[in-house]
Scaffold this motif. Structure first.
Motif, mmCIF file in Angstrom:
data_model
loop_
_atom_site.group_PDB
_atom_site.id
_atom_site.type_symbol
_atom_site.label_atom_id
_atom_site.label_comp_id
_atom_site.label_asym_id
_atom_site.label_seq_id
_atom_site.Cartn_x
_atom_site.Cartn_y
_atom_site.Cartn_z
ATOM 1 N N GLY A 1 0.159 -3.344 8.832
ATOM 2 C CA GLY A 1 -1.075 -2.652 8.446
ATOM 3 C C GLY A 1 -0.667 -1.342 7.798
ATOM 4 O O GLY A 1 -1.249 -0.934 6.684
ATOM 5 N N GLN A 2 0.568 -0.703 8.130
ATOM 6 C CA GLN A 2 1.015 0.509 7.239
ATOM 7 C C GLN A 2 1.135 0.168 5.916
ATOM 8 O O GLN A 2 1.075 0.812 4.939
ATOM 9 C CB GLN A 2 2.283 1.075 8.042
ATOM 10 N N ALA A 3 1.736 -0.913 5.880
ATOM 11 C CA ALA A 3 2.308 -1.397 4.476
ATOM 12 C C ALA A 3 0.771 -1.556 3.552
ATOM 13 O O ALA A 3 0.966 -1.107 2.521
ATOM 14 C CB ALA A 3 3.032 -2.827 4.332
ATOM 15 N N THR A 4 0.039 -2.241 4.198
ATOM 16 C CA THR A 4 -1.187 -2.182 3.522
ATOM 17 C C THR A 4 -2.084 -0.965 3.111
ATOM 18 O O THR A 4 -2.518 -0.802 2.064
ATOM 19 C CB THR A 4 -2.170 -3.089 4.205
ATOM 20 N N GLY A 5 -2.004 -0.037 4.119
ATOM 21 C CA GLY A 5 -2.402 1.177 4.050
ATOM 22 C C GLY A 5 -1.646 2.051 3.103
ATOM 23 O O GLY A 5 -2.234 2.828 2.198
ATOM 24 N N ALA A 6 -0.316 1.888 3.080
ATOM 25 C CA ALA A 6 0.437 2.620 1.878
ATOM 26 C C ALA A 6 0.254 2.170 0.359
ATOM 27 O O ALA A 6 0.193 2.793 -0.430
ATOM 28 C CB ALA A 6 1.852 2.505 2.171
ATOM 29 N N LEU A 7 -0.091 0.790 0.485
ATOM 30 C CA LEU A 7 -0.511 0.120 -0.902
ATOM 31 C C LEU A 7 -1.859 0.742 -1.392
ATOM 32 O O LEU A 7 -2.001 0.968 -2.528
ATOM 33 C CB LEU A 7 -0.498 -1.278 -0.955
ATOM 34 N N VAL A 8 -2.889 0.829 -0.596
ATOM 35 C CA VAL A 8 -4.182 1.009 -0.986
ATOM 36 C C VAL A 8 -4.805 2.446 -0.981
ATOM 37 O O VAL A 8 -5.332 2.902 -1.843
ATOM 38 C CB VAL A 8 -4.958 -0.012 -0.045
ATOM 39 N N LEU A 9 -4.327 3.025 0.118
ATOM 40 C CA LEU A 9 -5.192 4.514 0.446
ATOM 41 C C LEU A 9 -4.444 5.595 -0.342
ATOM 42 O O LEU A 9 -5.245 6.416 -0.886
ATOM 43 C CB LEU A 9 -4.611 4.949 1.992
ATOM 44 N N PRO A 10 -3.107 5.597 -1.036
ATOM 45 C CA PRO A 10 -2.598 6.610 -2.118
ATOM 46 C C PRO A 10 -3.605 6.589 -3.235
ATOM 47 O O PRO A 10 -3.781 7.852 -3.748
ATOM 48 C CB PRO A 10 -1.400 6.047 -2.298
ATOM 49 N N PHE A 11 -4.225 5.514 -3.549
ATOM 50 C CA PHE A 11 -5.034 5.534 -4.683
ATOM 51 C C PHE A 11 -6.235 6.203 -4.375
ATOM 52 O O PHE A 11 -6.743 7.394 -5.164
ATOM 53 C CB PHE A 11 -5.549 3.998 -5.127
ATOM 54 N N PHE A 12 -6.700 6.308 -3.398
ATOM 55 C CA PHE A 12 -7.919 7.175 -2.962
ATOM 56 C C PHE A 12 -7.597 8.739 -2.787
ATOM 57 O O PHE A 12 -8.347 9.698 -3.113
ATOM 58 C CB PHE A 12 -8.628 6.534 -1.739
#
Length: 566
Positions: free
Chosen positions: A140-151
């Motif tokens: 989940g951290q990997a997913t969050g690190a991939l998606v959330l920085p864009f926002f």
């Protein structure tokens, strides 16, 4: 055309550099570490393995074995951890042993709901399921690190952080009421996603709040706060050890109520506001900061007007000297604010090389850091004491960080911690292989603590250094990509125990070799000591060049940089 470079440091320095406003906002964001770290490491307590054995038949009934006639006088039963062992006499042979699985469930030495392991019977053939929720959290951290920085880079540090923080609180509470293992595992996956939203925005925000001269305070305060956070987990786990894991989970979630304070008092990053052309909001925060820091508001506003004047067309200058130049309707953008993506990193050779090396450094730091934490219970002595000692290592790591980060630079600081970590692990492994005495066990514990000191310092240095490499509108994306690499290390770390069962010297050799290779790769990276955070892609090139003190106006030099050869 790229947005022209800015000297945000001129405004921050005019505000006093490290005034009350900067320190308060740094602390406001740094304290979110409690929510992030508690949910990351609470599995050490709520997922601990409880001593157990197979249960006896209910209501005093006898055990039956197909095609074997048993009576109370001709057999004995031993209830093991994962099997029932029956010794019995038959007409054919004597003292025959028969092994059965735990037909009647498990009996634990503590209450059934003391841990998720005991409540959901994650032992024996289901033992691998006990570690799966932590693996899912890391995924989940990997997913969050991939998606959330864009926002974060597109919509701001504050809203991304607060929404993620609210997610930690909500998902954490829901986890405490999980009525099945599957529900618990899914919630841990979601927890990993929002946890990264808090970690990455916090790291980026705190590095942006100070001018170049005072950025070392990020490492100081961040390390101290993280150390206090980890140390405080020990009494949480120890004093609640007799309670259910659900109660412990709610206790660990309680720190996330801090979000109320964050929502009320935290302002958006000034650098992000300026980089994205939100000058009205930036000016409002600048005036607020000037009042907090007790500096001349007009002087600071003049610096701000000069700063944004490099990027905007001023329509006409007011007659009064103390009147604000930048008000609604008086300015218009000269150039479009550029937005970047991860692809922009990989298209530039130097920046791509930097990024690949940073990914490796993060992976190695996480492999060492979390591998040591999750194996702390295997050291000699009480598991709670070992966790506490590991947590304490954050403080000497912070002291070393403070002493060398500005004196020797970022690269030497990184090299020092990676070397310290690798050396401690290799020596501990050598002693473990060559001796099994109690004195050797003490030495192994001490050297493991040295390795933990190095791993913690390396993690802090990576968090500090990485945002200095990327331009403002790519900073959180760059940090997020590095965090994804760290998740790879985080997932591999726990497997060190399995490797040690087959090759005793394996983990030390792997960790030591990875850390020493990291030390060599650091020499390729640019030194960012004393350099302002780059605002645009073109300014990243300045990290590779030393600008003479008697050079022409720095503003002009920034405008003439070509980013195509990065």
């Amino acid at each position: 055309m790229a947005v022209k470079g800015t000297e945000v440091d001129t405004v921050l320095n005019a505000l006093g550099g490290k005034g009350l406003y900067q320190r308060v906002h740094h602390l406001l964001m740094a304290l979110t570490s409690f929510s992030a770290m508690y949910q990351l490491l609470d599995m050490i307590f709520i997922g601990r393995v409880i001593p157990h054995e197979c249960s006896a038949p209910p209501n005093g009934t006898d055990i039956t074995i197909p095609e074997v006639e048993l009576s109370p006088s001709n057999y004995t039963v031993e209830y093991g951890q994962c099997n029932i062992y029956i010794k019995y006499n038959t007409t054919i042979s004597i003292n025959t042993e028969h092994t059965l699985p735990c037909l009647y469930g498990m009996t634990y030495t503590e209450r059934k709901d003391a841990s998720i392991v005991s409540e959901f019977d994650l032992v024996c053939e289901r033992g691998a399921l006990g570690d799966l929720p932590q693996t899912l959290l890391i995924l989940g951290q990997a997913t969050g690190a991939l998606v959330l920085p864009f926002f974060s880079d597109r919509y701001g540090r504050k809203p991304t952080n607060i929404i993620s923080h609210a997610g930690i609180l909500g998902i954490g509470v829901a986890t405490a009421f999980s009525n099945s293992y599957i529900m618990f595992a899914i919630l841990r996956l979601l927890m990993g996603i929002v946890q990264q939203g808090v970690v990455l925005t916090s790291a980026t925000y705190t590095i942006e709040v100070y001018p170049t001269l005072y950025r070392r305070y990020v490492g100081i305060i961040g390390t101290v706060v993280r150390g206090i956070c980890l140390v405080s987990m020990t009494p949480f786990g120890y004093f609640l050890r007799m309670e259910s894991w659900r109660t412990q989970q709610l206790a660990f979630c309680s720190v996330s109520l801090y979000i109320i304070i964050e929502v009320i008092f935290l302002d958006e990053s000034l650098r992000w506001l300026i980089a994205n052309g939100k000058y009205d909001k930036a000016l409002k925060n600048v005036k607020k900061a000037a009042k907090w820091n007790k500096v001349d508001v007009n002087m600071v506003v003049d610096k701000f007007n000069e700063l944004v004047g490099w990027q905007t067309l001023i329509i006409p200058k007011p007659e009064k000297a103390n009147e604000l130049l930048l008000n609604e309707g008086e300015t218009k953008p000269l150039e479009k604010i550029e937005k970047y993506s991860l692809l922009d990193i990989l298209k530039r050779k130097k920046l791509a090389l930097n990024t690949f090396i940073l990914w490796y450094l993060w992976c190695t730091a996480a492999l060492s850091y979390f591998g040591l934490f999750f194996t702390s219970s295997s050291l000699v002595g009480d598991k709670y004491l070992n966790f506490f000692l590991y947590a304490l290592m954050e403080f000497p790591a912070g002291i070393i960080f403070v002493l060398i980060i500005d004196r020797f630079g970022r690269k030497k600081t990184l090299a020092t911690f990676f070397t310290l970590c690798g050396t401690g692990m290799i020596l501990a492994t050598i002693i473990k292989v060559t001796s099994d005495s109690y004195a050797a066990s003490i030495c192994i514990t001490i050297l493991s603590l040295v390795g933990k000191l190095g791993a913690g310092g390396a993690f802090s240095a990576c968090f500090f250094y990485t945002p200095e490499i990327f331009p403002t509108n790519l900073r959180n994306v760059g940090l997020g990509s590095a965090s994804i690499a760290a998740r790879v290390g985080g997932m591999l770390g726990p497997f060190s125990r399995l490797l040690a069962e087959h090759i005793a010297w394996g983990p030390g050799a792997v960790f030591g070799g990875c850390n020493l290779l990291a030390t060599l790769l650091i020499t390729i990276l640019p030194e960012t000591k004393g350099k302002e955070l780059p605002q645009t892609m073109a300014e990243v090139k300045l990290l590779y060049k030393k600008i003479p003190d008697d050079s022409t106006d720095k503003k002009t030099k920034i405008f003439t940089v070509d980013s195509s050869d990065l």
